[in-house]
Design a protein around this motif. Sequence first.
Motif, short mmCIF file in Angstrom:
data_model
loop_
_atom_site.label_atom_id
_atom_site.label_comp_id
_atom_site.label_asym_id
_atom_site.label_seq_id
_atom_site.Cartn_x
_atom_site.Cartn_y
_atom_site.Cartn_z
N PRO A 179 16.46 13.05 -18.69
CA PRO A 179 15.45 12.54 -19.63
C PRO A 179 15.61 13.14 -21.03
O PRO A 179 14.66 13.17 -21.81
CB PRO A 179 14.14 13.01 -18.99
N ARG A 180 16.81 13.62 -21.35
CA ARG A 180 17.02 14.31 -22.63
C ARG A 180 16.62 13.44 -23.82
O ARG A 180 16.01 13.92 -24.77
CB ARG A 180 18.48 14.74 -22.75
N ARG A 181 17.00 12.16 -23.78
CA ARG A 181 16.67 11.30 -24.93
C ARG A 181 15.16 11.19 -25.09
O ARG A 181 14.65 11.19 -26.21
CB ARG A 181 17.29 9.91 -24.76
N LEU A 182 14.43 11.11 -24.00
CA LEU A 182 12.97 11.07 -24.09
C LEU A 182 12.42 12.38 -24.65
O LEU A 182 11.46 12.37 -25.42
CB LEU A 182 12.37 10.79 -22.71
N MET A 183 13.05 13.49 -24.26
CA MET A 183 12.64 14.79 -24.79
C MET A 183 12.86 14.84 -26.29
O MET A 183 12.02 15.35 -27.05
CB MET A 183 13.42 15.90 -24.09
N GLU A 184 13.97 14.28 -26.75
CA GLU A 184 14.25 14.27 -28.19
C GLU A 184 13.22 13.43 -28.94
O GLU A 184 12.80 13.77 -30.05
CB GLU A 184 15.66 13.74 -28.44
N ILE A 185 12.80 12.31 -28.33
CA ILE A 185 11.79 11.47 -28.96
C ILE A 185 10.45 12.18 -29.03
O ILE A 185 9.81 12.26 -30.09
CB ILE A 185 11.63 10.13 -28.20
N VAL A 186 10.02 12.76 -27.92
CA VAL A 186 8.68 13.33 -27.86
C VAL A 186 8.57 14.62 -28.65
O VAL A 186 7.47 15.01 -29.06
CB VAL A 186 8.25 13.53 -26.38
N THR A 187 9.69 15.30 -28.91
CA THR A 187 9.65 16.52 -29.73
C THR A 187 10.05 16.25 -31.17
O THR A 187 10.23 17.18 -31.95
CB THR A 187 10.59 17.59 -29.14
N GLY A 188 10.17 14.98 -31.55
CA GLY A 188 10.57 14.67 -32.93
C GLY A 188 9.64 15.27 -33.97
O GLY A 188 10.08 15.68 -35.05
N MET A 189 8.35 15.37 -33.64
CA MET A 189 7.38 15.95 -34.56
C MET A 189 7.67 17.42 -34.83
O MET A 189 7.38 17.93 -35.90
CB MET A 189 5.97 15.78 -34.01
N TRP A 190 8.28 18.11 -33.86
CA TRP A 190 8.57 19.53 -34.06
C TRP A 190 9.52 19.70 -35.26
O TRP A 190 9.31 20.55 -36.12
CB TRP A 190 9.23 20.12 -32.81
N GLY A 191 10.57 18.90 -35.28
CA GLY A 191 11.53 18.99 -36.38
C GLY A 191 10.90 18.58 -37.71
O GLY A 191 11.16 19.19 -38.74
N ALA A 192 10.08 17.53 -37.66
CA ALA A 192 9.43 17.06 -38.88
C ALA A 192 8.52 18.13 -39.47
O ALA A 192 8.48 18.36 -40.67
CB ALA A 192 8.64 15.78 -38.60
#
Length: 311
Positions: free
Chosen positions: A7-20
């Motif tokens: 589920p790595r791609r989903l993890m990248e999507i859901v944590t996108g706000m962290w980078g922002a």
Amino acid sequence: MRSPRSPRRLMEIVTGMWGAKALAEATRLDLFSQLSAAPGSTATEVAARNGLAVRPAEQLLTACAGLGLLRRQGPGYANTPEAETYLVRGRPDYFGDAVLSLDHRYAGWMRLGEALRSNAPTNFDAQASESMFDPEDTELQQHFWKSMYALSATSARALAAAYDFGPVRRLLDVGGGGAAYDIELCRAYEELRATVFDLPFICELSREPVSRAGLTDRISFAPGDFLREAALPAGHDAVLLSQVLHDWDERTNRLILAKCFAALPSGGRILISELLVDDTKDGPLLPALMSLNMLVSTWGATTRRRSTGRG
């Protein structure tokens, strides 16, 4: 169809706000300008410079390095070329105001569920303002309007290369806050003259980039409101609408386009620069997410489809 193995791609999507958020806070500290002036600064030095403890300073530096915005230089950190170009205050393509403006608007996104259920904007007080373009919003003035050049310059250069403005002598840029299109098009076409038509306070904020570009003799300003004015300024042979139509519903867009048509002589042209979703409504990603941004930011606006111009 085979199942994904992670589920790595989903993890990248859901944590996108962290980078922002990491980028926004680094920008708010003006970290990239500091590292431009003192490359190789350590976490201890960055902490002391900003009144932080070493632990959070090191964590922020590590995150920005993970985002590809910083690189290690000896025991410390330095900007990557991308950060040096776009995130150092005072550079021609400074993007920091856009970062902070978008960060300011995340409050509405945090209420996306409410916007989905109510079909009403959540990015501003809908009881107090007609739209998100509130001249009394100091945060909007401080960052959003200042970011207009950086947000639009790349698209403006692409338009200059994609469309022949040789026959155009007078261009009316409707809603052209920031004047990015006018600056880039006038740089590419020496005979072109342009007029920015936008709200009075936006015109005032847009004078600085025009002056900085040395184009005050070729780019003028006509303050006004394209929704309320009976007619747009005459005397132009082309009208440009750059990233304007996605902010309004279809009825309002028809009104805007009718005024643009009426302002032009026979043989005039209307040029539209927009983010568009595919006719199949399954992408691309940025226009699709911009459409959701219109849900939280406007009454009835959406990103249009390529072939029809409709939502």
